[in-house]
Design a protein around this motif. Structure first.
Motif, PDB file in Angstrom:
ATOM      1  N   ASP A 197       0.812  -1.216   0.000  1.00 35.90           N
ATOM      2  CA  ASP A 197       0.000   0.000   0.000  1.00 35.90           C
ATOM      3  C   ASP A 197       0.846   1.266   0.000  1.00 35.90           C
ATOM      4  O   ASP A 197       0.368   2.325  -0.367  1.00 35.90           O
ATOM      5  CB  ASP A 197      -0.924   0.017   1.220  1.00 35.90           C
ATOM      6  N   PHE A 202      -8.124 -11.376 -11.284  1.00 29.69           N
ATOM      7  CA  PHE A 202      -8.277 -11.080  -9.865  1.00 29.69           C
ATOM      8  C   PHE A 202      -7.100 -10.233  -9.365  1.00 29.69           C
ATOM      9  O   PHE A 202      -7.300  -9.234  -8.676  1.00 29.69           O
ATOM     10  CB  PHE A 202      -8.365 -12.385  -9.061  1.00 29.69           C
ATOM     11  N   LEU A 203      -5.886 -10.636  -9.714  1.00 32.18           N
ATOM     12  CA  LEU A 203      -4.705  -9.906  -9.260  1.00 32.18           C
ATOM     13  C   LEU A 203      -4.690  -8.476  -9.796  1.00 32.18           C
ATOM     14  O   LEU A 203      -4.402  -7.524  -9.058  1.00 32.18           O
ATOM     15  CB  LEU A 203      -3.435 -10.650  -9.676  1.00 32.18           C
ATOM     16  N   THR A 204      -5.016  -8.297 -11.054  1.00 26.66           N
ATOM     17  CA  THR A 204      -5.056  -6.959 -11.645  1.00 26.66           C
ATOM     18  C   THR A 204      -6.096  -6.091 -10.945  1.00 26.66           C
ATOM     19  O   THR A 204      -5.847  -4.931 -10.614  1.00 26.66           O
ATOM     20  CB  THR A 204      -5.346  -7.043 -13.156  1.00 26.66           C
ATOM     21  N   SER A 205      -7.260  -6.655 -10.684  1.00 29.61           N
ATOM     22  CA  SER A 205      -8.324  -5.924 -10.004  1.00 29.61           C
ATOM     23  C   SER A 205      -7.892  -5.531  -8.591  1.00 29.61           C
ATOM     24  O   SER A 205      -8.128  -4.403  -8.143  1.00 29.61           O
ATOM     25  CB  SER A 205      -9.582  -6.791  -9.955  1.00 29.61           C
ATOM     26  N   TYR A 206      -7.256  -6.444  -7.888  1.00 29.21           N
ATOM     27  CA  TYR A 206      -6.771  -6.171  -6.529  1.00 29.21           C
ATOM     28  C   TYR A 206      -5.740  -5.043  -6.539  1.00 29.21           C
ATOM     29  O   TYR A 206      -5.806  -4.120  -5.723  1.00 29.21           O
ATOM     30  CB  TYR A 206      -6.170  -7.442  -5.926  1.00 29.21           C
ATOM     31  N   LEU A 207      -4.791  -5.111  -7.459  1.00 29.94           N
ATOM     32  CA  LEU A 207      -3.754  -4.083  -7.537  1.00 29.94           C
ATOM     33  C   LEU A 207      -4.344  -2.717  -7.859  1.00 29.94           C
ATOM     34  O   LEU A 207      -3.940  -1.700  -7.283  1.00 29.94           O
ATOM     35  CB  LEU A 207      -2.699  -4.471  -8.576  1.00 29.94           C
ATOM     36  N   ARG A 208      -5.312  -2.684  -8.765  1.00 26.58           N
ATOM     37  CA  ARG A 208      -5.976  -1.422  -9.099  1.00 26.58           C
ATOM     38  C   ARG A 208      -6.722  -0.865  -7.883  1.00 26.58           C
ATOM     39  O   ARG A 208      -6.711   0.342  -7.643  1.00 26.58           O
ATOM     40  CB  ARG A 208      -6.929  -1.602 -10.266  1.00 26.58           C
ATOM     41  N   ALA A 209      -7.371  -1.742  -7.143  1.00 26.25           N
ATOM     42  CA  ALA A 209      -8.095  -1.306  -5.945  1.00 26.25           C
ATOM     43  C   ALA A 209      -7.146  -0.702  -4.909  1.00 26.25           C
ATOM     44  O   ALA A 209      -7.539   0.166  -4.127  1.00 26.25           O
ATOM     45  CB  ALA A 209      -8.859  -2.485  -5.336  1.00 26.25           C
ATOM     46  N   LYS A 210      -5.898  -1.130  -4.925  1.00 27.00           N
ATOM     47  CA  LYS A 210      -4.888  -0.602  -4.010  1.00 27.00           C
ATOM     48  C   LYS A 210      -4.191   0.633  -4.577  1.00 27.00           C
ATOM     49  O   LYS A 210      -3.231   1.131  -3.996  1.00 27.00           O
ATOM     50  CB  LYS A 210      -3.851  -1.683  -3.689  1.00 27.00           C
TER      51      LYS A 210
END
Length: 130
Positions: free
Chosen positions: A8, A29-37
């Motif tokens: 973060d 999933f990983l791309t979405s998680y990274l974007r959310a962060k």
């Protein structure tokens, strides 16, 4: 600090490259998680750029050479990234090892691998990625 809280603190540009994998649930999933962060994460599919692999997936005696066109396209898409990742199955080990070497040299950025093949054969895969 929990697991992943360190991520973060750093905003990164990350490219995740997936060869010929229509579902790509893990990569999505990983791309979405990274974007959310807050990271600039891009998901790059290369399904039509290596069609000649289709006929040699299980032929261990055939040597595959990635095209310069494919190398140039991926270099253009990843040149400004801080980190480059590949998700791969065993069938794409040879092609991805060539692309990884090219991108590591040209971008001087770390290249990481994930997916079924690197999970099962991590010692061999460490020769080709960071």
């Amino acid at each position: 600090m929990g697991r992943g809280d360190w991520l973060d603190k750093f905003i990164m540009k990350i490219a995740l490259i997936i060869p010929l994998e229509p579902g790509a649930t893990g990569g999505r999933f990983l791309t979405s998680y990274l974007r959310a962060k807050g990271h600039d994460a891009r998901l790059i599919f290369i399904p039509d750029l290596i069609p000649e692999l289709e006929g040699m997936r299980y032929a261990s005696n055939v040597r595959y050479e990635c095209s310069q066109k494919l190398r140039d396209i991926l270099l253009g898409l990843t040149q400004d990234c801080d980190l480059i990742g590949f998700s791969l199955l065993a069938a794409f080990h040879e092609a991805v090892s060539q692309l990884s070497a090219h991108l590591r040299i040209e971008t001087e950025k770390p290249v990481i691998w994930g997916g079924v093949h690197p999970t099962m054969f991590y010692q061999e895969c460490l020769k080709y990625c960071d």
